[in-house]
Design an enzyme around this catalytic site. Structure first.
Site, PDB file in Angstrom:
ATOM      1  N   ASP A 243       0.879  -1.154   0.000  1.00  0.00           N
ATOM      2  CA  ASP A 243       0.000   0.000   0.000  1.00  0.00           C
ATOM      3  C   ASP A 243       0.930   1.222   0.000  1.00  0.00           C
ATOM      4  O   ASP A 243       2.137   1.091   0.164  1.00  0.00           O
ATOM      5  CB  ASP A 243      -0.879  -0.056   1.262  1.00  0.00           C
ATOM      6  CG  ASP A 243      -1.784   1.151   1.374  1.00  0.00           C
ATOM      7  OD1 ASP A 243      -2.269   1.623   0.336  1.00  0.00           O
ATOM      8  OD2 ASP A 243      -1.995   1.635   2.501  1.00  0.00           O
TER       9      ASP A 243
ATOM     10  N   ASP B 130      -0.213   5.073   1.174  1.00  0.00           N
ATOM     11  CA  ASP B 130      -0.484   5.962   2.318  1.00  0.00           C
ATOM     12  C   ASP B 130      -0.358   5.206   3.638  1.00  0.00           C
ATOM     13  O   ASP B 130      -0.894   4.103   3.787  1.00  0.00           O
ATOM     14  CB  ASP B 130      -1.909   6.529   2.228  1.00  0.00           C
ATOM     15  CG  ASP B 130      -2.057   7.511   1.067  1.00  0.00           C
ATOM     16  OD1 ASP B 130      -1.155   8.340   0.876  1.00  0.00           O
ATOM     17  OD2 ASP B 130      -3.082   7.442   0.365  1.00  0.00           O
TER      18      ASP B 130
ATOM     19  N   ASP C  13      -3.701  12.304   0.551  1.00  0.00           N
ATOM     20  CA  ASP C  13      -4.905  13.085   0.238  1.00  0.00           C
ATOM     21  C   ASP C  13      -5.229  14.122   1.318  1.00  0.00           C
ATOM     22  O   ASP C  13      -5.717  15.203   1.016  1.00  0.00           O
ATOM     23  CB  ASP C  13      -6.111  12.153   0.049  1.00  0.00           C
ATOM     24  CG  ASP C  13      -6.105  11.472  -1.317  1.00  0.00           C
ATOM     25  OD1 ASP C  13      -5.416  11.971  -2.228  1.00  0.00           O
ATOM     26  OD2 ASP C  13      -6.797  10.448  -1.471  1.00  0.00           O
TER      27      ASP C  13
ATOM     28  N   ASP D  13      -4.976   3.643  -3.116  1.00  0.00           N
ATOM     29  CA  ASP D  13      -6.133   4.495  -3.362  1.00  0.00           C
ATOM     30  C   ASP D  13      -5.728   5.970  -3.394  1.00  0.00           C
ATOM     31  O   ASP D  13      -6.587   6.843  -3.329  1.00  0.00           O
ATOM     32  CB  ASP D  13      -7.185   4.248  -2.263  1.00  0.00           C
ATOM     33  CG  ASP D  13      -8.586   4.535  -2.754  1.00  0.00           C
ATOM     34  OD1 ASP D  13      -8.723   4.954  -3.919  1.00  0.00           O
ATOM     35  OD2 ASP D  13      -9.545   4.350  -1.980  1.00  0.00           O
TER      36      ASP D  13
ATOM     37  N   ASP E 162      -1.884  -1.178   5.611  1.00  0.00           N
ATOM     38  CA  ASP E 162      -2.341  -0.661   6.903  1.00  0.00           C
ATOM     39  C   ASP E 162      -3.842  -0.451   6.993  1.00  0.00           C
ATOM     40  O   ASP E 162      -4.393  -0.420   8.080  1.00  0.00           O
ATOM     41  CB  ASP E 162      -1.663   0.693   7.183  1.00  0.00           C
ATOM     42  CG  ASP E 162      -2.233   1.764   6.276  1.00  0.00           C
ATOM     43  OD1 ASP E 162      -3.133   2.511   6.694  1.00  0.00           O
ATOM     44  OD2 ASP E 162      -1.809   1.828   5.105  1.00  0.00           O
TER      45      ASP E 162
END
Length: 241
Positions: free
Chosen positions: A8, A10, A19, A99, A179
């Protein structure tokens, strides 16, 4: 026969959320109440599209956003981990499923000089339009009921492994390093040889420990971590096996 490492972005590679971090570029470092209230659960990417338009309308330019993004701290031990993977690239393939968006991830990988470590990045495509506004689109459409409409990380992972198989690449195991809540779906589909590596104290780890208390079946082993250095130790153990 390689090990596939899935990251992942972030709160995993970087020690914050890209973001929410970008909001510091807004006037007074905050969004308007109206914009904040426009968020609908499950439609984060659409919300971020409005955030980027708001920043653009307020005169925030690409170079300013880039400066903010590359000032984000990297997660402890992550530089060491990515250097370890680079040194052992013959044993690992390495992908990001995130994402966030392609512009933010590109900026961070370029600034930290880790582009070459990753074979592929799967994320929401973003670009600056002719007005200098950052625009972002959904990565794909899918039918998974557990994930937000713009991205099911499990669908992405399964498709990638399928394409690799067609090319004659078969992985001995998958190690999934993440996470967040949107990492739960792909992790629950891992097999018995695979390893889920949730970050300690974050949503994924809390969800997995609740699942094990409820005796919900999980095939893979689970090894939690706080620093990338702990991940190195586990990878060293796996490549010795």
């Amino acid at each position: 026969m390689k090990i596939l490492l899935v990251f992942d972005f972030d709160n995993t590679i970087i020690d914050d959320n890209s973001d929410t971090w970008i909001v510091q570029c807004a006037p007074e470092k905050k969004l308007s109440i109206e914009l904040q209230d426009s968020y609908e659960k499950g439609f984060w990417t659409e919300f971020m599209g409005r955030v980027f338009k708001y920043l653009g309308d307020k005169g925030v330019r690409e170079d300013e956003m880039k400066r903010a993004m590359i000032s984000m701290p990297v997660t402890p031990g992550m530089v060491e981990l990515l250097n370890f993977i680079r040194k052992n690239k013959a044993k690992f393939d390495c992908i990001i499923i995130s994402d966030s968006n392609s512009v933010f991830i590109d900026w961070v990988l370029e600034a930290t000089n880790f582009h070459d470590v990753f074979d592929k990045v799967f994320t929401n495509p973003a670009a600056f339009d002719s007005d200098g506004h950052l625009t972002v689109e959904n990565y794909h459409a899918h039918s998974c009921t557990r994930c937000p409409p713009n991205l099911c990380k499990n669908v992405v992972l399964v498709e990638f492994i399928g394409k690799q198989l067609q090319r004659g690449v078969n992985y001995t195991r998958i190690v999934y390093i993440g996470d967040g809540g949107n990492d739960v779906c792909p992790v629950t589909f891992l097999k018995k040889n695979d390893v889920a590596m949730p970050r300690k104290g974050y949503t994924l780890q809390k969800t997995l420990s609740r699942m094990s208390q409820n005796l919900e079946p999980m095939e893979s082993s689970v090894v939690s971590w706080s620093s990338g250095v702990e991940i190195i130790s586990h990878l060293q153990f796996l490549i010795k096996e």
